[in-house]
Enzyme design. Sequence first.
Site, PDB file in Angstrom:
ATOM      1  N   HIS A 163     -49.117  28.259 -95.619  1.00  0.00           N
ATOM      2  CA  HIS A 163     -48.590  26.982 -96.092  1.00  0.00           C
ATOM      3  C   HIS A 163     -49.688  26.042 -96.539  1.00  0.00           C
ATOM      4  O   HIS A 163     -49.486  24.831 -96.630  1.00  0.00           O
ATOM      5  CB  HIS A 163     -47.734  26.328 -94.999  1.00  0.00           C
ATOM      6  CG  HIS A 163     -46.470  27.062 -94.706  1.00  0.00           C
ATOM      7  ND1 HIS A 163     -45.579  26.665 -93.731  1.00  0.00           N
ATOM      8  CD2 HIS A 163     -45.944  28.179 -95.253  1.00  0.00           C
ATOM      9  CE1 HIS A 163     -44.554  27.522 -93.688  1.00  0.00           C
ATOM     10  NE2 HIS A 163     -44.763  28.439 -94.601  1.00  0.00           N
TER      11      HIS A 163
ATOM     12  N   ASP B 231     -48.016  30.662 -91.833  1.00  0.00           N
ATOM     13  CA  ASP B 231     -47.714  29.234 -91.754  1.00  0.00           C
ATOM     14  C   ASP B 231     -48.923  28.485 -92.274  1.00  0.00           C
ATOM     15  O   ASP B 231     -49.664  29.017 -93.100  1.00  0.00           O
ATOM     16  CB  ASP B 231     -47.336  28.846 -90.322  1.00  0.00           C
ATOM     17  CG  ASP B 231     -46.345  27.680 -90.259  1.00  0.00           C
ATOM     18  OD1 ASP B 231     -46.660  26.619 -90.828  1.00  0.00           O
ATOM     19  OD2 ASP B 231     -45.265  27.834 -89.657  1.00  0.00           O
TER      20      ASP B 231
END
Length: 790
Positions: free
Chosen positions: A287, A260
């Site tokens: 991310h 993430d």
Amino acid sequence: MLSRSLSFFFSPLSFFVALPLLAQDTRTVTEPKIPPACVTLQADIAARNGVISAADEQKLSTARIQDAMDHCAAGDSVVLRAHGKKNVFLTGPLTLRDGVTLVIDKNTALVASRDPRVYDLSPGGCGIVSRRGHGCKSLITGDGIKNAGIMGLGSIDARGGATLLGQDVTWWDLAHEAKVRDEQQSVPSMIAIRHAENFTMYEITLRNSPGFHVSVNQTDGFTAWGVKIMTPKTARNTDGIDPGSSRNITIAYSYIHTGDDDVCLKPSAAGPVSNMSVLHNHFYTGHGMSIGSGTFGGVDHLLVEDLTIDGADNGLRIKSDRSRGGLVHQVVYRNICIRNVSNPLVFTPLYTTFSGDRLPIYKDITLENVHILTPGAYTFYGLDPDPDHKLEIKFDNVFADDQKDSLFYDQDAAITVGPHLGNLVPKGDDVTDTDAPDSTPGQPLDCDTRFVPFPADKTAPEMVGKVPPEDKTFYVAADGTGDYYSIQRALDMAPKTGGAVLSVSPGVYREILIIDKPNITIRSANPDPSKTIVVNDRSAGQNGGTLHSATVNVTADNFFAENITFQNDFNRTHEQTSQGSQALAINVTGDRAVFHNVRLLGNQDTVYLGTRCEPDRQDCVPTRQYFSDCYVAGNVDFIFGDSKAVFENCELHSTPHSGGYITAQSRHYLAEDSGFVFDHCKITADPGVTGPVYLGRPWRPYATVIYMHTDMGDKIDPAGWHEWHPGQTHSLDTAYYAEFDSSGPGAHHDERDPHTHFLTPEQAAQYEPKVFLRDTDHWDPTKLPGQPAQ
């Protein structure tokens, strides 16, 4: 090891004049040092090849580690050290103490228990998937502490991929299950720091957290120096380092590979994230370098300097929405290299469709010496055209390679370019760009030597675990919890030919969909299609014709939709008139399209199903569609076109109007392979329908419509069928309108228009879906994706 101060940083570029740069952290941050030990504990478990025996899984060291920290003097450390072949300390939740540093020595691992019960905030609350989530304690908590830290060349392994005791799943399996079910997983985060001062992480390796690795909230003074975070790309919600409502933060010389956000600023109502420096780091999968999605507390004085991002889903990203936004400003990204990143630059205050008055405003954002080496999608959005709400961003020597293979989303942005001109300049309709005075051509930042492999970590033991398989599903959620908040954005990122599955969470998606890639599936995991709605309000009068008004446009083959609503709500704000009010929910010209448990809502011209033809109607390519267990609402010609389609077990509902027509089929020539079949359907009408409803009228001379086993409501006119323009056209003479086994108060067998054909069982058999839609490719539409053959 590096030991220079981070108060000032000099750019390594020789192309520009290098000036002293004050790091945004107001502290003078230097390389940390490990404090002297007050006690050294010896490991009591040997993990051969990363495996802990079943007997050793019960040998928790939680109590002795906690006792050591509780009795250690401020300024000292508790050292965990391997002893011979024994290299593991197995633990449940630990609480850090004021002034005490926890040191995990080289070749030593602090390993998290696999027992969910030791993390319960309430009995049975951890290790489950539910609507609420958040049922677990963190592995390590530091609340209200000063001058504490976690250091050492060893590792903390939270075993996100290990099977939980008493269950047949891993922590990461629960996270994936929650994503599929659109719920929340209750899993422990690794390290949670709150209300702290001057907390330091140094040299430690963090592995395999079930949730976030490090969260830092309402803290003044946080340093992560030389930290390595290694967790698989496929492990969901495993953020690297997340500062929230804190100040004076430095993340330096660290390596982050996770599933993430690598680093994400999350300011809340508790206050801003301010005075933060992210210096000399390397990000891998994850991310990227993010801010948001909550930005209500605001962000200011952020410097991201000398960063590589390689293989992440996002590069530099600021995301928020009207429900949780705030002012993000005084942000500088400098000397950044990005490659193999799907979304290199993302700046959006429209991350979800949530409403509210907490407006996300992005101003004084600077990108300097940024080089993106591979194609991707770029987003530069302001909130709206209001000058105070536009994205205000400066590009100084920003280069993006392969722009011809990239996608650009830009609106309501004010972009200043210079003084060194790069080649990245968005050109959207609502984007203005201005060259800075005395601008000169720039030169791409040389990134060839900046990308480095994730460092080998031989002194930080790793436990075995199952890496989650890659889930190629595109998860879309209006609340921002998915991979995408927009269905069309997910479609844009889907492969051009290989197909994709979009799992859409419940919510309202006000957008236009263009499905021009084959083998696309759009489905909601919620079986109630009314919970997941794609809607827009275009009309024929305002958008250049009926076929330009559709909310959903399917031009590619092999489309499948399930458990969703496609709607055109033009008449919500406009009166329906005879001209210009045509407003399509769907426009389908793709072959082998299947709609299962889908609601199609409109009034005039709800559903268009068309054959692909050249303008002179030569070389027509027949297309086929199959609708099962669907609900279609409209009033005038609300299922029309010249394709070959079957509606099975569907409800056809007439909306309030002075009567209407269900179909307007448009088979042009006798030899054209075209027609609509309704099999085992139900025809209903709203009480507001004041006139007769007809089964159809022929839009073209050879219109073909067959109703079989259909329950017809009392609004159906006894004649059943109607001429297109009585007295002007005579298409009923050539149309083929047929029924078989009609029932209900609208059947009127003996009163039907004399052109009606009443089929025998043998004749009706040719219109069964498997037969009527079979064609030379032997297509069987009744075999829905994921279901066995019927």
